[in-house]
Each structure stands twice: as C-alpha cells, then as structure tokens.
Scaffold this motif. Structure first.
Motif, mmCIF file in Angstrom:
data_model
loop_
_atom_site.group_PDB
_atom_site.id
_atom_site.type_symbol
_atom_site.label_atom_id
_atom_site.label_comp_id
_atom_site.label_asym_id
_atom_site.label_seq_id
_atom_site.Cartn_x
_atom_site.Cartn_y
_atom_site.Cartn_z
ATOM 1 N N ALA A 305 -39.201 13.917 -19.543
ATOM 2 C CA ALA A 305 -37.893 14.250 -18.954
ATOM 3 C C ALA A 305 -37.182 12.969 -18.554
ATOM 4 N N PHE A 306 -35.863 13.011 -18.624
ATOM 5 C CA PHE A 306 -35.031 11.849 -18.286
ATOM 6 C C PHE A 306 -34.294 12.130 -16.973
ATOM 7 N N VAL A 307 -34.380 11.197 -16.024
ATOM 8 C CA VAL A 307 -33.697 11.352 -14.730
ATOM 9 C C VAL A 307 -32.277 10.781 -14.871
ATOM 10 N N PHE A 308 -31.281 11.652 -14.788
ATOM 11 C CA PHE A 308 -29.912 11.166 -15.039
ATOM 12 C C PHE A 308 -29.050 11.122 -13.781
ATOM 13 N N LYS A 309 -29.570 11.602 -12.667
ATOM 14 C CA LYS A 309 -28.782 11.561 -11.422
ATOM 15 C C LYS A 309 -29.702 11.738 -10.231
ATOM 16 N N THR A 310 -29.338 11.112 -9.122
ATOM 17 C CA THR A 310 -30.098 11.262 -7.881
ATOM 18 C C THR A 310 -29.146 11.702 -6.780
ATOM 19 N N VAL A 311 -29.573 12.689 -6.007
ATOM 20 C CA VAL A 311 -28.759 13.159 -4.884
ATOM 21 C C VAL A 311 -29.624 13.148 -3.636
ATOM 22 N N SER A 312 -29.156 12.464 -2.585
ATOM 23 C CA SER A 312 -29.859 12.482 -1.298
ATOM 24 C C SER A 312 -28.961 13.181 -0.292
ATOM 25 N N ASP A 313 -29.495 14.157 0.396
ATOM 26 C CA ASP A 313 -28.729 14.768 1.491
ATOM 27 C C ASP A 313 -29.660 14.965 2.680
ATOM 28 N N GLN A 314 -29.152 15.681 3.702
ATOM 29 C CA GLN A 314 -29.975 15.829 4.915
ATOM 30 C C GLN A 314 -31.238 16.633 4.648
ATOM 31 N N TYR A 315 -31.270 17.373 3.543
ATOM 32 C CA TYR A 315 -32.449 18.200 3.239
ATOM 33 C C TYR A 315 -33.478 17.446 2.393
ATOM 34 N N ASP A 384 -45.664 12.524 -20.006
ATOM 35 C CA ASP A 384 -47.076 12.855 -20.015
ATOM 36 C C ASP A 384 -47.890 11.553 -20.116
ATOM 37 N N PRO A 385 -48.974 11.425 -19.324
ATOM 38 C CA PRO A 385 -49.765 10.179 -19.365
ATOM 39 C C PRO A 385 -50.324 9.856 -20.754
ATOM 40 N N ARG A 386 -50.398 10.873 -21.632
ATOM 41 C CA ARG A 386 -50.964 10.621 -22.975
ATOM 42 C C ARG A 386 -49.981 9.917 -23.900
ATOM 43 N N HIS A 387 -48.684 9.979 -23.565
ATOM 44 C CA HIS A 387 -47.704 9.283 -24.407
ATOM 45 C C HIS A 387 -46.590 8.757 -23.507
ATOM 46 N N VAL A 388 -46.767 7.507 -23.058
ATOM 47 C CA VAL A 388 -45.805 6.922 -22.111
ATOM 48 C C VAL A 388 -44.696 6.211 -22.884
ATOM 49 N N VAL A 389 -43.453 6.638 -22.639
ATOM 50 C CA VAL A 389 -42.297 6.004 -23.285
ATOM 51 C C VAL A 389 -41.211 5.760 -22.237
ATOM 52 N N ARG A 390 -40.266 4.922 -22.621
ATOM 53 C CA ARG A 390 -39.108 4.664 -21.758
ATOM 54 C C ARG A 390 -37.854 4.914 -22.576
ATOM 55 N N LEU A 391 -37.089 5.931 -22.182
ATOM 56 C CA LEU A 391 -35.863 6.249 -22.908
ATOM 57 C C LEU A 391 -34.753 5.287 -22.494
ATOM 58 N N GLU A 392 -33.768 5.183 -23.356
ATOM 59 C CA GLU A 392 -32.651 4.261 -23.112
ATOM 60 C C GLU A 392 -31.963 4.605 -21.794
ATOM 61 N N GLU A 393 -31.813 3.591 -20.941
ATOM 62 C CA GLU A 393 -31.152 3.825 -19.651
ATOM 63 C C GLU A 393 -29.638 3.864 -19.829
ATOM 64 N N MET A 394 -28.948 4.230 -18.761
ATOM 65 C CA MET A 394 -27.492 4.329 -18.838
ATOM 66 C C MET A 394 -26.840 2.994 -18.500
ATOM 67 N N ALA A 395 -25.794 2.681 -19.232
ATOM 68 C CA ALA A 395 -25.049 1.443 -18.953
ATOM 69 C C ALA A 395 -23.790 1.814 -18.180
ATOM 70 N N PHE A 396 -23.628 1.257 -16.989
ATOM 71 C CA PHE A 396 -22.447 1.530 -16.174
ATOM 72 C C PHE A 396 -21.489 0.347 -16.249
ATOM 73 N N PRO A 397 -20.195 0.606 -16.071
ATOM 74 C CA PRO A 397 -19.248 -0.522 -16.124
ATOM 75 C C PRO A 397 -19.517 -1.517 -15.003
ATOM 76 N N GLU A 398 -19.193 -2.776 -15.288
ATOM 77 C CA GLU A 398 -19.374 -3.828 -14.275
ATOM 78 C C GLU A 398 -18.442 -3.586 -13.097
ATOM 79 N N PRO A 399 -18.933 -3.761 -11.858
ATOM 80 C CA PRO A 399 -18.012 -3.640 -10.710
ATOM 81 C C PRO A 399 -16.887 -4.662 -10.827
#
Length: 690
Positions: A305-315, A384-399
């Motif tokens: 699975a690819f993590v495409f967003k993180t949300v932190s709130d009070q919960y 899965d630990p049996r096949h570890v891969v790294r998918l292409e990360e997201m490129a964000f515009p420069e600040p």
C-alpha cells in the motif's frame, strides 16, 4: 462491504476554486443515499469541507475522500482544493487517482485552475472527463463555456450531453446523446422526458460526432464506420472507453450539483468509461537491491500500500493509503519501504470526510486509512516483508513564498516549532528554517493564503498566537582599502592589571572566511597570545561597521605590538585585537553586499512584456529567454533577494496565476547606494527596537 478491484473507481475532482467540486461530491453522496441531506459549502455542513478553517472560509483547504456506492461499484471521490496555495493536496489526490473530473463553471468556462489541472493530468497521462457545473444559475451560458473548452482542447472534446434550456439560457434538462434519452429533475428525482423537437437535429449531429470519435479508436471500428454500418451500443461504449483510457477522447458532461441534474449521468460515465485500479496508472518500484521494476497491481499478490496523505487531529493520526496489491488487514506485519523497518498495521478505516468507519480489511485498489502509525510519513510504501519495495514518492513544487513567524507572547518559540512540525506531517509543501543569522523562524510555502491558514491552525490546535513579518535579508559587509591600526587595552585596578597591545593590518581578499596571518619580529607579541588575537578578530568580524552584518573577504595580519611580563593575558590581547578592528573598519572604505538569486520564471508568451517590466523595477538583470513549449517561455534573470519577498503574490496578479518560478541564491554583490542606505536604516531601527 468489500468491492472487487474491477468494481472500484478512484477519481479526483480538479478545477478552479469556487467552481463547485465539493458541491458535486455532495450531490453524488446525496443521490446515492450516502447522506440524508444535501450539504452546502456556504452552510458549512458538507462532508468534504469539515475542517474548522474550511467551514470559516467556505473553501476547501485539504483533500477529502467521499466514497460513493453506485451500480455495484465503489467510487472513491477525492475532492481537492482549487486554490493554488493548496496545490499539494491536488497532487496527493492525483497520485492515487485512476481518472480525473475537471470541473468548469458554466459562467466562466475554461478557467486558469482548469488549465493547470489539465496540464497536471497531461503530465501524468491521467484519463479525464470535463464537467460543466452551475448550468442552472443566473448568467450561466453552457454554449459559451463549451466553446472555450473546444477552442482550448480541439476535436478531442466529445459532448455526450445536450442541454435543454429555458428562455433565460438556464439548463432545465439534459439529453443523454449516447442513449438518446432526455431527463429532468423533479422533487430531487431524475425523471425521463421526451426529447424536444427543436433538439432532435442537435442530438443527431452530436451522435454522429461521437460515432466519428469512436471510429478513430480502432481500425476495426474505422472500417465499420466508413462502410456505413451502425455501431451497437456496446461498441460505442467500448470505443469511448478506449478513447478515454488512452487520453485521446475527453467526454463533456454538464449539470447542477444543487438540483442533482446531470450527477447520475456523470456517475454512469465514471463507471462505464474510467479504468479500474488494475487498468489504471502504471506503477514502478525500487526493490531492496536498488533495482527498478514494473509493479503489477494484483488482487492476489503480496500486500502493498502507498501512503498518500497524513492527517493529525485531536483524536490521533490517520495515514491515508491506496492498496496496490493484495489485501490489508488490521495488525498485519509490514515493512516500511523507505526506512526498511518492520511495522504493525493499526486499525483500518474507510474515510468519509472526517468520519472514520472501522473496517475488517482494505482490498486491492481501494482507498482507506490506517490509524496510529506514528513513524509512517506521506510517500511511504507499506509492504509484505517477503517483497520489500519502494514506490515512487510524490514531487511537490518548491516553496516560493517566505515569511518570518513570531509568537505574540515571548518564550513560545518552542511551542510554535512543535506545532509547525505537526502541521508539516500533514502538509509537505511548506518548510521551516531557523535562520541563526537573522534570528528569525522562517516558513516557506506556496502563498499568503497557506501562511494565513497555518497561523489560524497554530492558534486553534496548539493554542499559540503568531504574527507574520517580512523575513530579514542576510547582508554581508566587506572593505575595499588596506588599513593598519593599533588596538591597546590597558586596565589597572589593584592586583593584576590587564595589558594587551597590537598593530594589525586589515586588507580585502577573495576568501569568504577571514584569513589570519602574523608577521611579528623580535617577539614583540609573544607567540602564545597569537590564538587569542585570532579569536578576538573572529568574534569581531561577525559584526560589520555599517549595519552589523558579518564581514567577508577580510585578511588580518598581526604586524607588531607589545606586552607586559605580568599584566598581559589572553583576554587582554583578545580585547586589544577587537579594539584595532573597531578602529580600522570605518576607515577601510566599507561597503554592504547584498545576496543575489537566480530566477527562472515560466510564463505564457502574452505576459512577457509585463513580467520583464516588473523585473526591471526590482533591479533585476534579464539573462535570457527560452521557449518551454505550449506557448510558454522561461525567462532567466538575476535579482537581489531583497526585491523578491512578495514576488509569488505579484507574479500571480501579473499573469492571472498562470506563471510559476524558482529562485535560488547564487552570490553576493555590492549593493547600490540606495539599497545600502535602506538596509542600514532598517538595521539601526531593529537594533533600537531590541
């Protein structure tokens, strides 16, 4: 309910701010029973705009997921902000979407936001549909809006609807060209009506154009078309689907999110024409050994699975994921492809706006969230630990826009830094730097609206009030003349005294660092005091004579002096060296140096004159221009950093948000007399204030 991969559609809503993306998602949910009332952004009760800042401003600030169940399929609708300060949210949605709906208003047609969305889809080869919204509002003109789309994108635009309008040009019904059926909305329900007589010829003409588009999708269909045979409904769908998936055909649908007109037809198009996750975007991955491999999206494969967003709130913290292979289950052991460390999945959720519904599994192709994964960041791959891969990360515009952030109450700097670090987990488009030289905390991002939202969130979530200011410029100072001066420190106050006496030559040199040399004859200054003299000078050069900025390009040579057998000490010689420095600097023809940056602005040709005129006002030197394709030019220039503080906002207004730029420091140069005067006055004012 779990859906098979072929019955999932991941679709992002893109387009200019205020064109009705959130209302369209709300309409889809309401008409399919996903909600029991139709929310409105103005009332602050929509599913996708749930953050207090979104409710207050009545605009989308972050991406939200709205799962819609329709005709046995699950449509994961990703609602994105249209305002350019929050473009990072749209990029996150596009990273996991298999199709896009570009929302254009019937009042304005092809807006800047739609143009930008189109370009981002082109870069990613993302299948797309165009939806003309607000067709029932006053001053709406579907024909004019459609004409702007046709003009911009040519013959690849395929109208699959024909609107029926009243005498005020407001759309009151639509005709499905493919099925040749007409509908209107009555009491919130779609009702079939007869095709008006004056529309029959229009429908026939549009159907013929659709047939031509379908014919171009395969040789077999081309032969059939030219031999005069009629296509079956199934063949028409097959051809349209092929055209949409290879990005050669872009259907246009219209409607009103408020009445629901056109919404069901749009969802039919999503189900029938958009690819499933298995047929969608091509993925590639880097293996543990560092090799690039094609990644197969496979329901029966090992979990990934690819993590495409993180949300932190009070919960707590939610990591939004798209499952690309296998099935995720709670407590499943996985490996983070970025860190190589083992992780254990937390609880799994299906997200609907802010509402998290716990689920027993997330199937291949689906979008959901994992709770409490503290070490997991946006862009990570969980596999899965049996096949570890790294998918292409997201490129964000420069600040490209920076402000200094200051807490209103002194001593709360740590609280601000901690709050920004937490917010930085959610939003990867801004960066924070503690500039030791200017003694400021500087936040760099995409624009003023983003900064305003960050300040509001710091107050509401972390209880710390801040103000924003223009960042100070890190100037330098140098001398242009050789000067020799004495520094003599003598103090007698009972007991041991203090005595140090030096003659030092100060001259300009090419080194960034201060160079120290000694040329003392006959032991006038004992060797054991040389390090103290050097230390005193190194401390002194941090503050120049003009405005207190560090002095660069300076060579200091100790040439003479005297000492006392009892009273001389390291401290005394250090102080003497600093006195010599203070005496010499004002006489050595000091000058202020300002930082110069390299600017690359990408703009449409039509704005060239305005942009260059503006750069001239900023004391910029245009170094050259080069074509960038798509009727755009890249202007390269060198501009003083002091003149670039508001450039992100100014360029937007000059180019109607069509321009973009990058800006990097290259070197220091002598400041002009006017710039020098201004910088010295500012430094004095700051020193007095402190």
């Amino acid at each position: 309910m779990s859906y098979s991969t072929q019955n999932i559609r991941n679709v992002c809503l893109l387009g200019h701010g205020g064109n009705g993306k959130t209302s369209l998602a709300e309409s889809m949910l309401y008409l399919t029973g996903g909600t029991d009332r139709l929310g409105k952004p103005a009332d602050g009760n929509t599913v996708c705009d749930y953050d207090p800042e979104e409710v207050r401003r009545q605009i989308s600030i972050s991406m939200a997921v709205a799962p819609v169940e329709y005709k046995g399929c699950k449509l994961n609708i990703l609602d994105t902000p249209g305002y350019f300060d929050f473009a990072g949210e749209a990029l996150e949605a596009m990273r996991v979407a298999d199709g896009a709906i570009i929302v254009c208003s019937a009042k304005s047609g092809m807006s800047v936001g739609a143009e930008k969305a189109w370009r981002m889809c082109e870069e990613r080869q993302l299948p797309r549909l165009l939806y003309v919204s607000k067709t029932d509002e006053d001053n709406a003109d579907y024909n004019a809006a459609f004409a702007t789309l046709r003009e911009r994108f040519g013959k690849n635009i395929a109208p699959v609807v024909a609107p029926i309008w009243d005498e005020n040009k407001r759309v009151i019904g639509i005709i499905d060209v493919l099925n040749r059926r007409a509908f209107e909305m009555q009491n919130g329900k779609r009702v079939e009506i007869g095709i008006p007589d004056d529309k029959k010829s229009v429908v026939a003409e549009l159907y013929e154009a659709l047939k031509e588009s379908v014919a171009e999708t395969s040789e077999e269909f081309m032969d059939k078309y030219f031999s005069g045979e009629e296509f079956t409904y199934a063949e028409m769908l097959t051809g349209l689907r092929a055209g949409v998936r290879d990005c050669s055909l872009f259907p246009v649908v219209c409607g009103s999110a408020l009445t629901g007109l056109g919404t069901l037809m749009l969802m039919d198009m999503i189900v029938d024409l958009f690819p499933s996750p298995q047929e969608g975007r091509h993925e590639s991955a880097v293996t543990d050994e560092g090799e690039l491999e094609d990644f197969a999206i496979s329901p029966g494969g090992l979990a990934c699975a690819f993590v495409f967003k993180t949300v932190s709130d009070q919960y707590g913290k939610y990591s939004y994921v798209k499952v690309l292979s296998g099935t995720l289950t709670p407590d499943m052991p996985v490996v983070n492809g970025r860190t190589g460390l083992p992780e254990k999945l937390g609880r799994l959720y299906a997200m609907k706006g802010k509402k998290a519904v716990e689920v027993k599994e997330l199937g291949c192709g689906d979008i959901g969230a994992v709770g409490k994964m503290d070490k997991v960041k946006t862009g990570d791959t969980l596999c899965d630990p049996r096949h570890v891969v790294r998918l292409e990360e997201m490129a964000f515009p420069e600040p490209c826009y920076s402000v200094a952030i200051v807490p209103k109450t002194k001593g709360q700097e740590d609280k601000v830094a901690a709050g920004l670090a937490r917010l930085g987990e959610e939003d990867l488009t801004f960066k924070v730097v503690n500039n030791a030289e200017t003694r400021q905390m500087v936040v760099s991002g995409t624009g003023d609206m983003q900064m305003d939202v960050l300040v509001s969130k710091l107050k509401s979530r972390f209880g710390v009030e801040c103000t924003l200011a223009t960042p100070r410029v890190a100037y330098r100072e140098k001398i242009r003349k050789k000067v020799k001066k004495q520094g003599r420190h003598k103090k007698q106050s009972g007991g041991h005294g203090q005595f140090g006496d030096v003659w030092i030559e100060f001259e300009p040199c090419d080194s960034e660092e201060m160079l120290f040399a000694e040329n003392v004859f006959g032991g006038a200054v004992p060797k054991n005091f040389f390090p103290a003299v050097e230390k005193g000078l190194r401390e002194a050069v941090l503050h120049g004579p003009l405005a207190g900025y560090p002095v660069v390009g300076l060579k200091c040579t100790l040439v003479d002096g005297s000492s006392h057998p009892v009273d001389s000490s390291e401290m005394a010689f250090k102080t003497a060296a600093q006195l010599a420095y203070k005496a010499a600097m004002p006489e050595a023809s000091p000058v202020l140096l300002e930082p110069i940056g390299e600017l690359k602005v990408t703009i449409p040709d039509s704005y060239m004159g305005d942009v260059i005129g503006d750069l001239n006002k900023r004391r910029g030197r245009v170094m050259g221009m080069s074509p960038a394709g798509n009727g755009e030019q890249v202007v390269e220039a060198e501009v003083p950093m002091a003149e670039m503080m508001s450039y992100a906002i100014d360029l937007r207004s000059i180019t109607q948000s069509r321009g973009s730029f990058t800006f990097h420091f290259v070197r220091y140069e002598d400041a002009t007399p006017a710039a020098q005067e201004k910088a010295i006055a500012e430094a004095k004012a700051l020193a007095e204030a402190e």
